[in-house]
Design an enzyme around this catalytic site. Structure first.
Site, PDB file in Angstrom:
ATOM      1  N   HIS A 171      -1.481  -1.286   6.233  1.00 46.96           N
ATOM      2  CA  HIS A 171      -1.497  -0.237   7.446  1.00 46.96           C
ATOM      3  C   HIS A 171      -0.830  -0.817   8.509  1.00 46.96           C
ATOM      4  O   HIS A 171      -0.851  -0.181   9.500  1.00 46.96           O
ATOM      5  CB  HIS A 171      -2.985   0.216   7.647  1.00 46.96           C
ATOM      6  N   ASP A 200       0.915  -1.220   0.016  1.00 49.24           N
ATOM      7  CA  ASP A 200      -0.103  -0.060  -0.136  1.00 49.24           C
ATOM      8  C   ASP A 200       0.839   1.162   0.073  1.00 49.24           C
ATOM      9  O   ASP A 200       1.143   1.777   1.202  1.00 49.24           O
ATOM     10  CB  ASP A 200      -1.028  -0.106   1.140  1.00 49.24           C
ATOM     11  N   ASP A 218      -4.840  -0.105  -6.067  1.00 52.22           N
ATOM     12  CA  ASP A 218      -4.761   0.216  -4.719  1.00 52.22           C
ATOM     13  C   ASP A 218      -5.367  -0.771  -4.050  1.00 52.22           C
ATOM     14  O   ASP A 218      -6.033  -0.332  -2.921  1.00 52.22           O
ATOM     15  CB  ASP A 218      -5.170   1.563  -4.551  1.00 52.22           C
ATOM     16  N   GLU A 254      -3.152   9.979  -0.300  1.00 52.51           N
ATOM     17  CA  GLU A 254      -4.422   9.571  -0.088  1.00 52.51           C
ATOM     18  C   GLU A 254      -4.961   8.938   1.116  1.00 52.51           C
ATOM     19  O   GLU A 254      -6.285   8.920   1.509  1.00 52.51           O
ATOM     20  CB  GLU A 254      -4.123   8.258  -0.974  1.00 52.51           C
TER      21      GLU A 254
HETATM   22 ZN   LIG Z   1      -3.704   2.597  -0.487  1.00 52.27          ZN
END
Ligand SMILES: [Zn+2]
Length: 461
Positions: free
Chosen positions: A425, A293, A354, A326
């Protein structure tokens, strides 16, 4: 008179013949060129190498950070070396939020340290932390329905788990807890928000992500605990005794910084004002190195453009937009939309990578009904790469979805997101999670899509 008609008919016949032969010749070249392109893309390491370079030479690149600034320079340099004809930077105002330390402890009924991370944008607790009883809800709807007097002065915990899906549907449903949980908890007088990590691995790496606040409403600190610690809390609840938590989250936020959307064009030879837009985002979270990511997406769209360019200038302009910020509020996409509002009609179609680095398995479209047959025309060129034909309500991707709201036709080249939320994340989002083979398939799909549309007259709206 009859002779004249005959002559005209003959001339028309010749014109039609030559038109057909040139068309079939063009199609022949296209399909031959396309298979050459696909063969090359399926063996090239370019997308993989670009993701390696971004994660190794830049690393974490949270919007407004030093890493973010380095990433912008990196993107410009890569676009230059990959042969883009025109490279532009578009200034984007971003929040420069910084993570500090975090300590989260269960103090009753038993003592436990929790693996936790602050949500992106969270305000800090007082310097000495805070302690309060925990009150658990599954999700934001249950929190909204609960009486305020039960919640005042407590720490709200949203316990909803997400499951593994190929298309990220479970994440899509639960994301409201993370984004808006602190607003709803603050409305009921809570001291802080905890959520179960939106992750699918049994892991003590907690998952961050943006938290939003509302003007004129108390901003309360917000953090995610790991999935393993969420299971611990579930066990503690069975004792039917109050669970108390002590929480110390330190964060800070500088004044607004400037980041940039980095935009590279391969200018169309025949229709330079018709744009095929490929997107990814340049920023990442601060915990890992932003490999899945979204370095993988950055690599895929940059390499796709380069592979197309190697075959000669496409008829239409091929544009790659690497969006800023983003993760922290889609600020790059919002700026792009605002400043290019008058030029949005030039975008023939847009696509965004994405959802990690998994294999692309489906083509979804969002075209007007009149041109839905063009989805079949696009699809037949992607089918050899293992894609299924999906629906016509494509999401597009987080940035591109904003363009879709302004009637820009979009496609989703849907990746297999089954394992994406194991790492997404977290501090564990690192380059070793990328598969070369899957990245090669990704760049082949993006390159084929871009090549076919940029060299055609197809319209989708
Ligand atoms: Zn992303």
């Amino acid at each position: 008179m009859i002779a004249l008609v005959r002559n005209i008919t003959f001339v028309l016949f010749i014109i039609t013949l030559s038109l057909f032969s040139s068309l079939s010749k063009a199609n022949e070249i296209t399909s031959q060129t396309l298979s050459t392109l696909q063969e090359k893309a399926l063996t090239s390491t370019l997308a993989y190498d670009l993701a390696d370079s971004l994660t190794t030479e830049v690393g974490a690149r949270l919007a407004g950070s030093e890493g973010d600034k380095k990433a912008v320079v990196w993107a410009e340099q890569k676009m230059q070396s990959l042969g883009f004809d025109k490279i532009a930077k578009q200034a984007v105002p971003v929040r420069a939020w910084q993570r500090g330390t975090i300590r989260a402890h269960v103090t009753s009924p038993f003592s436990h340290q929790l693996a936790a991370v602050a949500l992106g944008g969270s305000v800090p607790t007082p310097i000495n932390g805070l302690s309060a009883e925990l009150i658990t809800f599954k999700g934001i709807e249950q929190l909204q329905a609960a009486p305020k007097e039960n919640i005042v002065g407590k720490i709200v915990y949203l316990s909803q788990a997400i499951t593994k899906n190929k298309d990220a549907a479970s994440y899509g449903k639960a994301i409201r807890n993370r984004s808006y949980g602190a607003i709803e908890a603050a409305k009921k007088g809570a001291k802080a928000l905890l959520i179960r990590s939106m992750g699918t691995a049994k892991s003590r790496y907690a998952h961050t992500g943006a938290v939003y606040y509302q003007k004129n409403l108390q901003k309360i600190p917000a953090a995610a605990i790991s999935t393993v610690d969420a299971e611990l809390l579930r066990k503690l609840e069975k004792y039917e005794k109050p669970i108390t938590i002590s929480l110390n989250i330190q964060t800070n936020e500088k004044t607004w910084q400037t980041s940039y959307n980095v935009i590279g064009d391969i200018i169309g030879s025949e229709k330079p004002n018709e744009i095929v837009l490929l997107a990814a985002h340049l920023d990442s979270w601060d915990l890992g190195t932003g490999a899945i990511d979204n370095a993988s997406g950055v690599g895929a769209v940059l390499s796709a453009a380069n592979l197309v360019k190697q075959l000669g200038q496409p008829k239409r302009t091929l544009r790659v937009v690497l969006f800023a910020s983003e993760e922290m509020g889609l600020r790059g996409a919002k700026t792009y939309l605002k400043e290019y509002e008058n030029q949005l009609s030039q975008i023939v179609v847009a696509a965004e990578s994405d959802l990690g680095a998994g294999k692309i398995w489906r083509l979804d479209t969002r075209f007007v009904d009149e041109y839905i047959t063009h989805a079949d025309d696009v699809y037949k060129h992607l089918m050899p790469l293992g894609l299924q034909r999906g629906h016509n309500q494509a999401f597009g991707g987080p940035n591109i979805a904003l363009l879709a709201q302004s009637n820009v036709p979009v496609v989703s080249l849907v990746q297999d997101g089954t394992n994406y939320f194991d790492y997404h994340h977290t501090a564990n989002d690192t380059f070793d999670k990328l598969s070369l083979k899957d990245m090669q398939q990704n760049q082949a799909v993006y390159a084929s899509f871009a090549f076919v549309v940029a060299n055609s007259d197809m319209v989708f709206k």
